[in-house]
Scaffold this motif. Structure first.
Motif, mmCIF file in Angstrom:
data_model
loop_
_atom_site.group_PDB
_atom_site.id
_atom_site.type_symbol
_atom_site.label_atom_id
_atom_site.label_comp_id
_atom_site.label_asym_id
_atom_site.label_seq_id
_atom_site.Cartn_x
_atom_site.Cartn_y
_atom_site.Cartn_z
ATOM 1 N N PRO A 100 0.944 -1.655 -0.220
ATOM 2 C CA PRO A 100 0.204 0.370 -0.311
ATOM 3 C C PRO A 100 0.679 1.503 -0.075
ATOM 4 O O PRO A 100 0.253 2.275 -0.430
ATOM 5 N N HIS A 101 1.861 1.397 -0.001
ATOM 6 C CA HIS A 101 3.064 2.131 0.607
ATOM 7 C C HIS A 101 3.730 2.411 -0.970
ATOM 8 O O HIS A 101 4.380 3.982 -1.061
ATOM 9 N N ASP A 102 3.790 1.750 -2.045
ATOM 10 C CA ASP A 102 4.221 1.917 -3.462
ATOM 11 C C ASP A 102 3.269 2.989 -4.049
ATOM 12 O O ASP A 102 1.536 3.155 -4.105
ATOM 13 N N SER A 103 3.669 4.277 -4.239
ATOM 14 C CA SER A 103 2.819 5.714 -5.418
ATOM 15 C C SER A 103 3.273 5.513 -6.947
ATOM 16 O O SER A 103 4.195 4.910 -7.172
ATOM 17 N N ILE A 104 2.593 6.741 -7.758
ATOM 18 C CA ILE A 104 2.512 6.004 -9.055
ATOM 19 C C ILE A 104 3.844 7.090 -9.221
ATOM 20 O O ILE A 104 5.132 6.928 -10.078
ATOM 21 N N ASP A 105 4.445 7.419 -8.107
ATOM 22 C CA ASP A 105 5.897 8.876 -7.815
ATOM 23 C C ASP A 105 6.952 7.682 -7.425
ATOM 24 O O ASP A 105 8.006 7.344 -8.368
ATOM 25 N N ASP A 106 6.671 6.693 -7.016
ATOM 26 C CA ASP A 106 7.944 5.428 -6.832
ATOM 27 C C ASP A 106 8.064 4.982 -7.990
ATOM 28 O O ASP A 106 9.559 4.221 -8.918
ATOM 29 N N TRP A 107 7.027 4.489 -8.303
ATOM 30 C CA TRP A 107 7.185 3.872 -10.173
ATOM 31 C C TRP A 107 7.420 4.811 -10.932
ATOM 32 O O TRP A 107 8.485 4.289 -11.978
ATOM 33 N N CYS A 108 7.291 6.156 -11.465
ATOM 34 C CA CYS A 108 8.504 6.976 -11.940
ATOM 35 C C CYS A 108 9.030 6.924 -11.656
ATOM 36 O O CYS A 108 10.665 7.110 -13.055
ATOM 37 N N ALA A 109 9.951 7.189 -10.257
ATOM 38 C CA ALA A 109 11.525 7.358 -10.075
ATOM 39 C C ALA A 109 11.769 6.050 -10.524
ATOM 40 O O ALA A 109 12.795 6.466 -11.199
ATOM 41 N N ASP A 110 11.382 5.032 -10.428
ATOM 42 C CA ASP A 110 12.460 3.471 -10.202
ATOM 43 C C ASP A 110 12.264 3.502 -12.136
ATOM 44 O O ASP A 110 13.564 2.618 -12.615
ATOM 45 N N LEU A 111 11.651 3.802 -12.913
ATOM 46 C CA LEU A 111 11.565 3.695 -14.176
ATOM 47 C C LEU A 111 12.481 4.663 -14.940
ATOM 48 O O LEU A 111 11.679 4.630 -16.258
ATOM 49 N N ALA A 112 12.315 6.320 -14.753
ATOM 50 C CA ALA A 112 12.929 6.718 -15.539
ATOM 51 C C ALA A 112 11.993 7.626 -15.884
ATOM 52 O O ALA A 112 12.272 7.725 -17.123
ATOM 53 N N MET A 113 10.798 7.711 -15.604
ATOM 54 C CA MET A 113 9.372 8.596 -16.560
ATOM 55 C C MET A 113 9.042 9.700 -15.763
ATOM 56 O O MET A 113 8.855 9.216 -14.800
ATOM 57 N N SER A 114 8.505 10.137 -16.412
ATOM 58 C CA SER A 114 7.821 11.341 -16.286
ATOM 59 C C SER A 114 6.724 11.090 -15.609
ATOM 60 O O SER A 114 6.194 9.884 -16.555
ATOM 61 N N ARG A 115 5.595 11.688 -14.754
ATOM 62 C CA ARG A 115 4.146 10.955 -14.198
ATOM 63 C C ARG A 115 3.715 10.740 -15.443
ATOM 64 O O ARG A 115 2.292 10.451 -15.157
ATOM 65 N N ARG A 116 3.299 12.223 -16.310
ATOM 66 C CA ARG A 116 2.909 12.172 -17.388
ATOM 67 C C ARG A 116 2.382 11.102 -18.286
ATOM 68 O O ARG A 116 2.000 10.516 -19.223
ATOM 69 N N THR A 117 4.022 10.572 -18.634
ATOM 70 C CA THR A 117 4.844 9.852 -19.913
ATOM 71 C C THR A 117 4.314 8.283 -18.937
ATOM 72 O O THR A 117 3.316 7.453 -20.052
ATOM 73 N N PHE A 118 4.598 8.338 -18.029
ATOM 74 C CA PHE A 118 4.165 6.857 -17.185
ATOM 75 C C PHE A 118 2.807 6.359 -17.886
ATOM 76 O O PHE A 118 2.056 5.521 -17.602
ATOM 77 N N THR A 119 2.051 7.437 -16.978
ATOM 78 C CA THR A 119 0.076 7.647 -16.704
ATOM 79 C C THR A 119 -0.420 7.000 -18.807
ATOM 80 O O THR A 119 -0.813 6.322 -18.628
ATOM 81 N N ARG A 120 0.660 8.089 -19.373
ATOM 82 C CA ARG A 120 -0.371 7.602 -20.922
ATOM 83 C C ARG A 120 0.164 6.364 -21.372
ATOM 84 O O ARG A 120 -0.659 5.216 -21.506
ATOM 85 N N ARG A 121 1.340 5.545 -21.050
ATOM 86 C CA ARG A 121 1.832 4.606 -21.610
ATOM 87 C C ARG A 121 1.499 3.348 -21.014
ATOM 88 O O ARG A 121 0.448 1.943 -21.421
ATOM 89 N N PHE A 122 1.037 3.614 -19.421
ATOM 90 C CA PHE A 122 0.023 2.719 -18.804
ATOM 91 C C PHE A 122 -0.765 1.969 -19.040
ATOM 92 O O PHE A 122 -1.330 0.808 -19.562
ATOM 93 N N ARG A 123 -2.149 3.409 -18.923
ATOM 94 C CA ARG A 123 -3.138 2.264 -19.512
ATOM 95 C C ARG A 123 -3.234 2.226 -20.899
ATOM 96 O O ARG A 123 -4.223 1.529 -21.171
ATOM 97 N N ALA A 124 -2.639 3.350 -21.737
ATOM 98 C CA ALA A 124 -2.435 2.781 -23.178
ATOM 99 C C ALA A 124 -2.433 1.368 -23.077
ATOM 100 O O ALA A 124 -2.487 0.207 -24.301
ATOM 101 N N GLU A 125 -1.044 0.729 -22.220
ATOM 102 C CA GLU A 125 -0.732 -0.850 -22.870
ATOM 103 C C GLU A 125 -1.884 -1.993 -21.880
ATOM 104 O O GLU A 125 -0.930 -2.912 -22.246
#
Length: 277
Positions: A172-197
């Motif tokens: 429950p402590h994982d956040s979208i910002d944690d994933w973005c940091a791990d993957l070196a993606m901007s929040r906008r890019t991550f959100t768009r790509r995650f939903r698209a895929e």
């Protein structure tokens, strides 16, 4: 037919072949594939079917559809009795071409149960009782509703790796910002790509992943309230609502199904053990 391994089922004659198996809780069937497409029906019990692109929960009286040639594995979460129908692709162009969980109508359920003692289709003529039963099953598969019981994986290898890691240990402590940091993606890019895929939002995907992770823990006897809080739900009722929406039954019902000693088991006409799906 009973006690037929998957590799042998591919060698059996006929455009459509039916088999039946029983597996104990926690049984795993290694990744494999079939020449024919497969309908894998859970008469009772619960399993998870996995492929490279996602995982699908198959609750009691539902069925997984696996297209021909698709590599898949099976994890039995609760003691299960199955019926498998293997269908050559040329039988019908209307059959699904993707992996999915489908609803099983009362008619198809009875037809599947009737296949237990049917002879091979090649041993019965056109218009015979077995031929008519198999034909009706194919028609029922074509019109069966698709159930939202999947956890899709993205096509991006890095995203898929991160999703698999989360599915193994949801937090429950994982956040979208944690994933973005791990993957070196901007929040906008991550959100768009995650939903698209994946076809869903990050938050919804995480909620469904938590439910997937909860299934074996519930079957092992963990308290619903403690499990709900551990997975990040505000209350047991919030967890129960999401669980019922995804699985089709409340956690209390799942507990009864996953432990046959807590309720009367569905009577079966035969037993088949230790077989591939």
């Amino acid at each position: 037919m009973r006690n037929v391994q998957a590799t042998l089922a591919d060698q059996l004659p006929g455009r459509i072949v039916a088999t039946s198996n029983e597996y104990p809780s926690h049984h795993r069937i290694a990744r494999h594939k079939h020449r024919r497409s497969q309908l894998l029906y859970a008469a009772h019990g619960i399993m998870v079917v996995g492929t490279e692109t996602g995982r699908w929960i198959v609750p009691p009286e539902r069925a997984a559809w696996v297209p021909s040639g698709m590599a898949h594995d099976v994890h039995v979460l609760a003691q299960i009795s199955t019926r498998s129908i293997y269908i050559e692709p040329e039988v019908s162009a209307a059959l699904p071409r993707d992996c999915r969980v489908i609803g099983v109508s009362p008619l198809m359920r009875q037809l599947l149960l009737e296949t237990l003692d049917l002879p091979l289709q090649s041993e019965s003529g056109s218009g015979s009782r077995p031929d008519l039963i198999y034909s009706l099953i194919v028609h029922e598969i074509e019109r069966a509703p698709v159930l939202p019981l999947d956890i899709p994986f993205p096509a991006d290898p890095r995203l898929t790796k991160r999703c698999r890691a989360y599915l193994a240990h949801p937090s429950p402590h994982d956040s979208i910002d944690d994933w973005c940091a791990d993957l070196a993606m901007s929040r906008r890019t991550f959100t768009r790509r995650f939903r698209a895929e994946t076809g869903t939002s990050f938050a919804q995907w995480c909620r469904q992943a938590a439910i997937f992770a909860a299934l074996p823990r519930l079957a092992a006897g963990e308290a619903i309230t403690a499990l709900a809080l551990d997975l990040g739900y505000e209350s047991a009722s919030a967890f129960t609502t999401m669980f019922k929406r995804l699985i089709g039954m409340p956690p209390s019902r799942y507990l009864a199904v996953s432990n046959p000693m807590r309720e009367v088991a569905v009577p079966m006409r035969g037993t088949m053990r230790g077989l591939d799906g």
